[in-house]
Design a protein around this motif. Structure first.
Motif, PDB file in Angstrom:
ATOM      1  N   PRO A  97      74.253  69.004 -57.118  1.00 15.05           N
ATOM      2  CA  PRO A  97      72.807  69.231 -56.944  1.00 15.05           C
ATOM      3  C   PRO A  97      72.139  68.258 -55.976  1.00 15.05           C
ATOM      4  O   PRO A  97      71.115  68.594 -55.380  1.00 15.05           O
ATOM      5  N   GLU A  98      72.737  67.095 -55.778  1.00 22.82           N
ATOM      6  CA  GLU A  98      72.160  66.122 -54.844  1.00 22.82           C
ATOM      7  C   GLU A  98      72.170  66.650 -53.406  1.00 22.82           C
ATOM      8  O   GLU A  98      71.356  66.225 -52.571  1.00 22.82           O
ATOM      9  N   LEU A  99      73.055  67.599 -53.109  1.00 24.77           N
ATOM     10  CA  LEU A  99      73.142  68.133 -51.751  1.00 24.77           C
ATOM     11  C   LEU A  99      71.983  69.070 -51.423  1.00 24.77           C
ATOM     12  O   LEU A  99      71.741  69.371 -50.249  1.00 24.77           O
ATOM     13  N   THR A 103      87.353  75.560 -52.744  1.00 21.32           N
ATOM     14  CA  THR A 103      87.013  76.256 -53.978  1.00 21.32           C
ATOM     15  C   THR A 103      85.504  76.416 -53.988  1.00 21.32           C
ATOM     16  O   THR A 103      84.817  76.008 -53.052  1.00 21.32           O
ATOM     17  N   THR A 104      84.989  76.951 -55.066  1.00 21.10           N
ATOM     18  CA  THR A 104      83.536  77.087 -55.162  1.00 21.10           C
ATOM     19  C   THR A 104      82.856  75.722 -55.303  1.00 21.10           C
ATOM     20  O   THR A 104      81.642  75.634 -55.148  1.00 21.10           O
ATOM     21  N   GLU A 105      83.645  74.664 -55.554  1.00 25.02           N
ATOM     22  CA  GLU A 105      83.057  73.331 -55.765  1.00 25.02           C
ATOM     23  C   GLU A 105      83.545  72.242 -54.824  1.00 25.02           C
ATOM     24  O   GLU A 105      82.895  71.210 -54.691  1.00 25.02           O
ATOM     25  N   TYR A 123      72.616  80.531 -50.695  1.00 29.73           N
ATOM     26  CA  TYR A 123      72.882  81.491 -51.773  1.00 29.73           C
ATOM     27  C   TYR A 123      74.380  81.775 -51.900  1.00 29.73           C
ATOM     28  O   TYR A 123      74.919  81.809 -53.009  1.00 29.73           O
ATOM     29  N   GLY A 124      75.037  81.991 -50.792  1.00 36.20           N
ATOM     30  CA  GLY A 124      76.451  82.335 -50.820  1.00 36.20           C
ATOM     31  C   GLY A 124      77.334  81.236 -51.388  1.00 36.20           C
ATOM     32  O   GLY A 124      78.389  81.509 -51.948  1.00 36.20           O
ATOM     33  N   ASP A 125      76.885  79.991 -51.274  1.00 36.72           N
ATOM     34  CA  ASP A 125      77.652  78.851 -51.800  1.00 36.72           C
ATOM     35  C   ASP A 125      76.901  78.199 -52.966  1.00 36.72           C
ATOM     36  O   ASP A 125      77.012  77.003 -53.206  1.00 36.72           O
ATOM     37  N   ARG A 126      76.165  78.988 -53.723  1.00 38.78           N
ATOM     38  CA  ARG A 126      75.308  78.466 -54.790  1.00 38.78           C
ATOM     39  C   ARG A 126      76.076  77.704 -55.871  1.00 38.78           C
ATOM     40  O   ARG A 126      75.557  76.738 -56.427  1.00 38.78           O
ATOM     41  N   GLU A 127      77.315  78.111 -56.177  1.00 38.97           N
ATOM     42  CA  GLU A 127      78.095  77.380 -57.182  1.00 38.97           C
ATOM     43  C   GLU A 127      78.424  75.975 -56.691  1.00 38.97           C
ATOM     44  O   GLU A 127      78.478  75.030 -57.486  1.00 38.97           O
ATOM     45  N   PHE A 128      78.626  75.829 -55.406  1.00 38.93           N
ATOM     46  CA  PHE A 128      78.846  74.520 -54.794  1.00 38.93           C
ATOM     47  C   PHE A 128      77.611  73.636 -54.988  1.00 38.93           C
ATOM     48  O   PHE A 128      77.723  72.469 -55.371  1.00 38.93           O
TER      49      PHE A 128
END
Length: 149
Positions: free
Chosen positions: A118-120, A18-20, A108-113
């Motif tokens: 945010p730690e990543l 998923t996006t996350e 950018y393409g996986d920005r929602e992830f």
């Protein structure tokens, strides 16, 4: 190196991601079109081998891995094998020039992830330049995803 044009980036999420989620074993396959300058980012549990041109081998592959509780982004590029050392030198130069754009496209393409984790943004990026020519066969630190925002 050019900056990323988001309008030229096509992102596809495959089954199982998923996006996350997930983090570990989340895999990226980044390919491009020399004709249209479009980038194609496929995010899945497996690499998108169906998108890879086995003759050119100019894709960028990436995946999230864990080493003793530390998550990092592993990136793989195939510098050479069958083409000889002159081709390896040219391919190495091109990959090094274009890799910042590729990393920006992944970020950018996986920005929602990255918004969900945010730690990543502070995770290390390790790049394997795979080559049968020893001087180009390298494993290098390339910063963190936030460096490519």
């Amino acid at each position: 190196m050019e900056n990323l044009n988001p309008e030229k980036l096509n992102v596809e999420f495959r089954q199982g991601v998923t996006t996350e989620e997930p983090i570990i074993n989340r895999r990226y396959t980044l390919t491009h079109s020399d004709i249209t300058a479009e980038l194609f980012l496929t995010i899945g549990l497996e690499y998108a081998y169906d998108k890879i041109n086995m003759m050119m081998r100019d894709e960028v592959l990436g995946e999230w891995r864990d080493n003793n509780g530390r998550t990092y982004l592993y990136i793989y590029v195939y510098v050479n094998g069958q083409f000889g050392s002159i081709a390896a030198e040219i391919r190495n130069m091109i990959f090094r020039r274009e890799l910042p754009l590729a990393l920006e496209a992944i970020r950018y393409g996986d920005r929602e992830f990255f918004e969900a984790h945010p730690e990543l943004d502070d995770a290390a990026i390790w790049v394997h330049f795979d080559s049968t020519t020893p001087q180009y066969d390298k494993f290098e630190y390339w910063g963190t995803p936030k460096d490519y925002k």
